[in-house]
Write a protein that holds these residues in place. Structure first.
Motif, PDB file in Angstrom:
ATOM      1  N   ILE A  29       0.539  -1.246   0.099  1.00  0.00           N
ATOM      2  CA  ILE A  29       0.064  -0.239   0.284  1.00  0.00           C
ATOM      3  C   ILE A  29       1.078   1.456   0.136  1.00  0.00           C
ATOM      4  O   ILE A  29       0.504   1.622  -0.345  1.00  0.00           O
ATOM      5  CB  ILE A  29      -0.822   0.217   1.145  1.00  0.00           C
ATOM      6  CG1 ILE A  29      -1.717  -1.772   1.371  1.00  0.00           C
ATOM      7  CG2 ILE A  29      -1.593   1.384   1.194  1.00  0.00           C
ATOM      8  CD1 ILE A  29      -3.237  -1.102   1.896  1.00  0.00           C
ATOM      9  N   PRO A  30       1.882   1.192   1.029  1.00  0.00           N
ATOM     10  CA  PRO A  30       2.486   2.451   1.047  1.00  0.00           C
ATOM     11  C   PRO A  30       3.133   2.792  -0.418  1.00  0.00           C
ATOM     12  O   PRO A  30       3.317   3.913  -1.282  1.00  0.00           O
ATOM     13  CB  PRO A  30       3.467   2.136   1.603  1.00  0.00           C
ATOM     14  CG  PRO A  30       3.565   0.910   3.203  1.00  0.00           C
ATOM     15  CD  PRO A  30       2.013   0.043   2.197  1.00  0.00           C
ATOM     16  N   ALA A  31       3.752   1.376  -0.867  1.00  0.00           N
ATOM     17  CA  ALA A  31       4.458   1.665  -2.630  1.00  0.00           C
ATOM     18  C   ALA A  31       3.354   2.277  -3.494  1.00  0.00           C
ATOM     19  O   ALA A  31       3.587   2.955  -4.635  1.00  0.00           O
ATOM     20  CB  ALA A  31       4.644   0.272  -2.789  1.00  0.00           C
ATOM     21  N   VAL A  32       2.257   1.846  -3.717  1.00  0.00           N
ATOM     22  CA  VAL A  32       1.451   2.434  -4.699  1.00  0.00           C
ATOM     23  C   VAL A  32       0.580   3.591  -3.918  1.00  0.00           C
ATOM     24  O   VAL A  32       1.062   4.378  -5.054  1.00  0.00           O
ATOM     25  CB  VAL A  32       0.235   1.096  -4.007  1.00  0.00           C
ATOM     26  CG1 VAL A  32      -1.367   2.035  -5.460  1.00  0.00           C
ATOM     27  CG2 VAL A  32       0.072   0.303  -4.754  1.00  0.00           C
ATOM     28  N   ALA A  33       0.650   4.129  -3.178  1.00  0.00           N
ATOM     29  CA  ALA A  33       0.329   5.949  -3.015  1.00  0.00           C
ATOM     30  C   ALA A  33       2.002   6.300  -3.111  1.00  0.00           C
ATOM     31  O   ALA A  33       1.671   7.418  -3.491  1.00  0.00           O
ATOM     32  CB  ALA A  33       0.011   5.365  -1.280  1.00  0.00           C
ATOM     33  N   ILE A  34       3.369   5.907  -2.881  1.00  0.00           N
ATOM     34  CA  ILE A  34       4.218   6.835  -3.556  1.00  0.00           C
ATOM     35  C   ILE A  34       4.430   6.595  -5.114  1.00  0.00           C
ATOM     36  O   ILE A  34       5.167   8.273  -5.051  1.00  0.00           O
ATOM     37  CB  ILE A  34       5.437   6.419  -2.715  1.00  0.00           C
ATOM     38  CG1 ILE A  34       5.017   6.311  -0.762  1.00  0.00           C
ATOM     39  CG2 ILE A  34       6.034   7.062  -3.124  1.00  0.00           C
ATOM     40  CD1 ILE A  34       6.124   5.770   0.244  1.00  0.00           C
ATOM     41  N   VAL A  35       4.217   5.901  -5.163  1.00  0.00           N
ATOM     42  CA  VAL A  35       4.700   5.808  -6.481  1.00  0.00           C
ATOM     43  C   VAL A  35       3.558   6.147  -7.624  1.00  0.00           C
ATOM     44  O   VAL A  35       3.835   6.886  -8.429  1.00  0.00           O
ATOM     45  CB  VAL A  35       4.823   4.557  -7.014  1.00  0.00           C
ATOM     46  CG1 VAL A  35       5.031   4.398  -9.072  1.00  0.00           C
ATOM     47  CG2 VAL A  35       5.620   3.813  -6.907  1.00  0.00           C
TER      48      VAL A  35
END
Length: 437
Positions: free
Chosen positions: A180-186
């Protein structure tokens, strides 16, 4: 004045340097050093000062191979920096750091140019341009490393993540936690890239280089900026704060970027001069000429203690410190003499790096000594040898001049202190019953 500095100024400085951001930059940039030192070996071999040997290597095709090794080390320093800084930040937040650093790497590559135009006008896409993974991308790497480290840690601390059942292997659980952090940050990084690309016809990394990095490098490359840097380290040391670590940690990104940009000038086949855009103040400028033999260039003080001191404790301390000083370590004398909190030695300790800064800046600006390129040596490399490796015989001679001056700068101060200490020793021997048990 001293009380105000200890009670007000130093606590504020310590509060700043103990922030997670500064600690992350300081510790994260250290990850770049092994590759830079290894790359320096190949760089020296690829550019041997003996023309016959250099020509022979070039004719045999070995120079090209050595240059490839240089490019694989020097030219990815910003990649290592963004990984190291984000990793350190997330680790300080007590979260799983590896996934965060991989996300930071992805964002760093996303926000930089992915195409280049050839001399014939053709556009080559889907590339990683090493111009932006080395010195030119260093400040961008620092900013992205900090921001991604912060955002990734924020998601995990708020439990905005996919939670796996107990018993799932840690590697699998960490991968899903990062999703989830990866999706949001990317997604956020992609939006930023779109704004810069479609609205401003550039990339975020290029904008950071033009708006932030170039002015900062100009400030560090000025005599005023160099003097401030060389004054601050020993000034903090006098009050017991490790000024070398603080200044080096804050400035390392910019100083490394200056060194790498100098190497890029040589890689283009140009002469490394100020007129061609070469930088004077680099990592070598600070490490090998301002902090040589330790903070405050204390080798002159050590030589006096060994050769001329009358007080027994000074002679003993000088002998203990001589070998460490040759490898740029002077903590024994900092706390053993001591220099820390010693008003008598504060003046030469702060003054000597300033003198060395002015002399070195003048020598480099006027061409008396060559500008420093990409060659990096370990900070423990002895003086004169280190000068020769980074700049040839002229830089080694400059080190000799600076180290010689350090003796005469320290001499009047340590001589007076030596006389006072000798008198105290004589009084103690004459009245042994007065000694504390």
């Amino acid at each position: 004045m001293g009380k105000w500095i200890n009670e007000h100024l130093i606590p504020k400085i310590l509060a700043f340097v103990n922030t997670k951001a500064v600690q992350s930059i300081k510790d994260g940039m250290v990850y770049t050093m092994p590759l830079l030192i290894v790359g320096s070996i190949f760089l020296i071999l690829a550019n041997l000062p003996v023309k016959q040997a250099a020509d022979a290597l070039a004719a045999a095709g070995i120079t090209t191979i050595l240059s490839q090794a240089c490019g694989a080390t020097f030219n990815i320093s910003a990649i290592i920096a963004v990984i190291g800084i984000s990793y350190t930040y997330v680790k300080l937040e007590k979260q799983e750091p590896l996934s965060g650093s991989m996300i930071a790497l992805a964002v760093f590559l996303l926000l930089q140019p992915s195409s280049v135009q050839t001399e014939s006008g053709d556009l080559v896409s889907n590339i990683i341009n090493k111009d932006w993974t080395a010195g030119k991308g260093m400040i961008g790497a620092i900013i992205i490393g900090l921001l991604v480290g912060y955002l990734y840690s924020w998601f995990l601390k708020k439990n905005i993540k996919i939670k796996m059942p107990n018993g799932v292997p840690a590697g699998v659980a960490n991968a899903f936690s990062a999703l989830i952090p990866a999706v949001a940050i990317v997604i956020l990084a992609t939006i930023i890239h779109g704004i810069f690309s479609m609205g401003l016809h550039t990339t975020a990394i290029e904008a950071i280089y033009k708006i932030i990095q170039t002015p900062l490098q100009g400030m560090t490359d000025s005599l005023g900026g160099a003097l401030l840097m060389c004054f601050t380290g020993p000034f903090l040391w006098i009050f017991g704060v490790h000024g070398t670590t603080i200044v080096g940690g804050v400035m390392s990104g910019l100083l490394q970027a200056n060194s790498l940009e100098n190497q890029a000038i040589l890689d283009k086949g140009l002469e490394l001069t100020v007129a061609n855009g070469g930088h004077i103040v680099t990592a070598q400028f600070y490490d090998l000429f301002i902090n040589v033999t330790g903070a405050g260039l204390t080798i002159g003080l050590v030589i006096y203690l060994v050769a001329f001191a009358k007080a027994k404790q000074f002679r003993t301390l000088g002998k203990l410190e001589l070998i460490p000083a040759l490898f740029n370590i002077n903590e024994p004398i900092m706390f053993g003499l001591p220099i820390v909190m010693n008003p008598m030695l504060a003046v030469p300790f702060i003054l000597m790096p300033v003198i060395a800064c002015v002399l070195q800046y003048f020598a480099l600006a006027t061409g008396l000594c060559p500008l420093y390129a990409g060659v990096m040596v370990p900070w423990t490399c002895p003086p004169i040898i280190s000068g020769f490796l980074v700049g040839g015989w002229r830089s080694a001679l400059l080190q000799i001049v600076i180290l010689t001056i350090s003796f005469f700068v320290y001499m009047p101060f340590i001589r007076r202190l030596d006389r006072e200490t000798l008198a105290a020793e004589a009084a103690a021997e004459a009245n042994p019953e007065d000694e504390d048990w």
